[in-house]
Design an enzyme around this catalytic site. Sequence first.
Site, short mmCIF file in Angstrom:
data_model
loop_
_atom_site.label_atom_id
_atom_site.label_comp_id
_atom_site.label_asym_id
_atom_site.label_seq_id
_atom_site.Cartn_x
_atom_site.Cartn_y
_atom_site.Cartn_z
N GLU A 147 -6.22 -24.43 21.90
CA GLU A 147 -7.04 -25.19 22.85
C GLU A 147 -7.60 -24.31 23.97
OE1 GLU A 147 -7.76 -28.86 22.88
OE2 GLU A 147 -9.23 -27.67 23.96
N LYS B 98 -16.72 -18.22 21.14
CA LYS B 98 -16.31 -19.61 21.33
C LYS B 98 -17.11 -20.56 20.44
CE LYS B 98 -14.91 -18.67 26.08
NZ LYS B 98 -15.43 -18.60 27.45
N ILE C 6 -10.74 -27.48 29.59
CA ILE C 6 -11.37 -28.68 29.00
C ILE C 6 -10.79 -28.89 27.59
CG2 ILE C 6 -13.55 -29.77 28.35
CD1 ILE C 6 -15.00 -27.71 30.12
#
Length: 437
Positions: A132, A208, A139
């Site tokens: 995560e 990402k 977030i």
Amino acid sequence: MSKRCVRVGLFGWGNVGTGVSRILLERAHLITEKTGFQLELVRIGVRRLPVSRPGISFDPSRVSDHPESILNDPDIDIVVETIGGIEPAKSYILQALQQGKHVVTANKALLAECGEELFAAAYRNGVNIHFEASVAGGIPIIKALREGLPANEIQTIYGIINGTANYILTQMTEHGTEFEDALAMAQELGYAETDPTFDVDGHDTAHKIVLLSSLAFGVPIQLEHIYLEGIRHITPKDIQYARELGFMIKLLAIAKRDAKRVQIRVHPTMIPERSMLANVHDVFNAVCIVGDAVGTTMFYGRGAGQMPTASAVVADLLDAAQLIEGGGPVPPPYGWNGHCNHDIQIESISKSRSRYYLRHIVEDRPGVLAQISGILGAHQISIATVIQKERHSENSVHLVLMTHEADEDSIQTALRQIDGLEMVREDTTLIRVEMIE
Ligand code: NAP
């Protein structure tokens, strides 16, 4: 509530690792109250001793520079990796998985480059990799994609997912600061590394979006599939002209799919100034995900920093703790689980269509606009607006055009011709436009 104890080994006691240790040591009570799990920090692995962290009280005999003291400890259930980079992080993770330990990592570079191998190793060993914290810091965007939106075909992802680049563009927008000065300010504030390449040239954003788009589309995405362009060439003038047209400039990760194709790119993008993403400033991150059932969703928050990132790591620790309790291996995530959307092709940016902002620096004489618009017209590119003609130097001016939607291939061919004209003084600045809500 009865406490269920899960034992944690932490590699890397830098920025994020320190935040993780702080939460595990100082908020143990709160975490147990909320979840029923006691996360016990058994050992911290560092590169070399001695290491201590001001304000953190942790038994020094449990800080070790021998990775085996974590990897081979049968009592450690979960290994957290916050070293960063490829090696030795990758070897440590592989060894931890082989030892049947779940892994939590914040390392997007490693997963973007070696995700397939690592997730397969986790599955073989009946454990999981949780990641995560690797995208958008605090977030919970991975959780949103995997657990909140599985009923959807994801159609589009737009992300402002590098806080440093967003801080620089915000400074340039709000104060007219030049890129180099805004970068120096980001470095002074500790937002940017001494070598800022990773942030300002878009590599971090690309890592990402590899992870997000693999999860979203079920296709293993490689870094080389991504078109990449950073923000170094953006000037305060471009930002000013964009605003006159009603747009803001953001470094955006864009991933789009239709029935047969996926396209992923990272580049400075003009977006309508009223859109939600245009109003994401400074180091904040935001990700907009459009699903066919849910429509448009937006996730906003701190995309980096010690405590936001540690918050995501601890959430992953609790997910891993639940797996340990529930037992049973969990298949690798969508995109790495072998049930891939093999029909979907990854398309090059040359096949895309967009509106374009073009800033030319041209000789100040009659006929220049006619010649440039003639070349654009010959490539089926029509001009929507000519917004400025402002002096650049004694005998050259800025000529700023906004096109209607056109093919990327055509615009690149036209620009090669335009930039070859004698009256054109510098290569044209091109910024793609996305009409985001
Ligand atoms: P950092 O401050 O540089 O911390 C990394 C730590 O790992 C350093 O203390 C380093 O020790 C240590 N280390 C290096 N080699 C080691 C080894 N062989 N064994 C044990 N420890 C070792 O980096 P960070 O900012 O915490 O980032 C860590 C990870 O989190 C990276 O993957 C990064 O991409 C990710 N991440 C960071 C953020 C953020 O806001 N910082 C946000 C999201 C994700 P030395 O000091 O001795 O080199």
